[in-house]
Scaffold this motif. Sequence first.
Motif, PDB file in Angstrom:
ATOM      1  N   MET A   1     149.109  34.130  18.985  1.00 25.67           N
ATOM      2  CA  MET A   1     149.900  33.182  19.729  1.00 25.67           C
ATOM      3  C   MET A   1     150.470  33.883  20.936  1.00 25.67           C
TER       4      MET A   1
ATOM      5  N   TRP B   1     143.305  27.806  17.455  1.00 26.49           N
ATOM      6  CA  TRP B   1     144.033  28.992  17.010  1.00 26.49           C
ATOM      7  C   TRP B   1     143.098  29.921  16.256  1.00 26.49           C
TER       8      TRP B   1
ATOM      9  N   GLU C   1     146.311  33.881  13.279  1.00 26.40           N
ATOM     10  CA  GLU C   1     147.539  33.278  13.811  1.00 26.40           C
ATOM     11  C   GLU C   1     148.059  32.205  12.854  1.00 26.40           C
TER      12      GLU C   1
ATOM     13  N   GLN D   1     149.605  33.990  10.007  1.00 26.60           N
ATOM     14  CA  GLN D   1     150.883  34.582  10.419  1.00 26.60           C
ATOM     15  C   GLN D   1     151.968  33.514  10.493  1.00 26.60           C
TER      16      GLN D   1
END
Length: 164
Positions: free
Chosen positions: A1, A143, A147, A150
């Motif tokens: 990100m 994405w 990510e 996470q």
Amino acid sequence: MQDEGGNGDGGGGEADLSAGGMDQAYLALERELTVLLRRARAKSGEMARAVHPDLESAAYGLLARLDEAGRLRATELAAYIGVGKATMSRQLRALEHLGLIAREPDPADGRAWLVHLTDEGRARFRAVRDARRVAYVRQLAGWDRDEVAQLAQLLHQLNRGVEG
């Protein structure tokens, strides 16, 4: 990100303070969580109505917990959701009336009851949940998978902190 505001140092560095003395990272977090929670409340209402037209939006989370955990006492559900016994009893009566949950005596304690999804409740809930997950995959298609993992981990940390 990508870093879209805040100080971008992940903490531990010097805070990026505004003229009013507020840490910009925390202001950005508050703003984004507010938007997320507003959208989540609205989406929860839509998902609840998709399960059953008479289902209250707050009850959707109960169905999710029962699907995940199986049979639970009402007191365990109330503690997990963060509501009182009276509120939980009212919500469970409504879910039972709709045929989405059932109660049975707790074999470990004859005075207590265990609550669980009925077959119909499980099928309706999972159909809506699965459609929501497809929407998440579509929304986050750009994405990287790491990510997404996470974000899930960070939200888990945040939720764990809220419980305590």
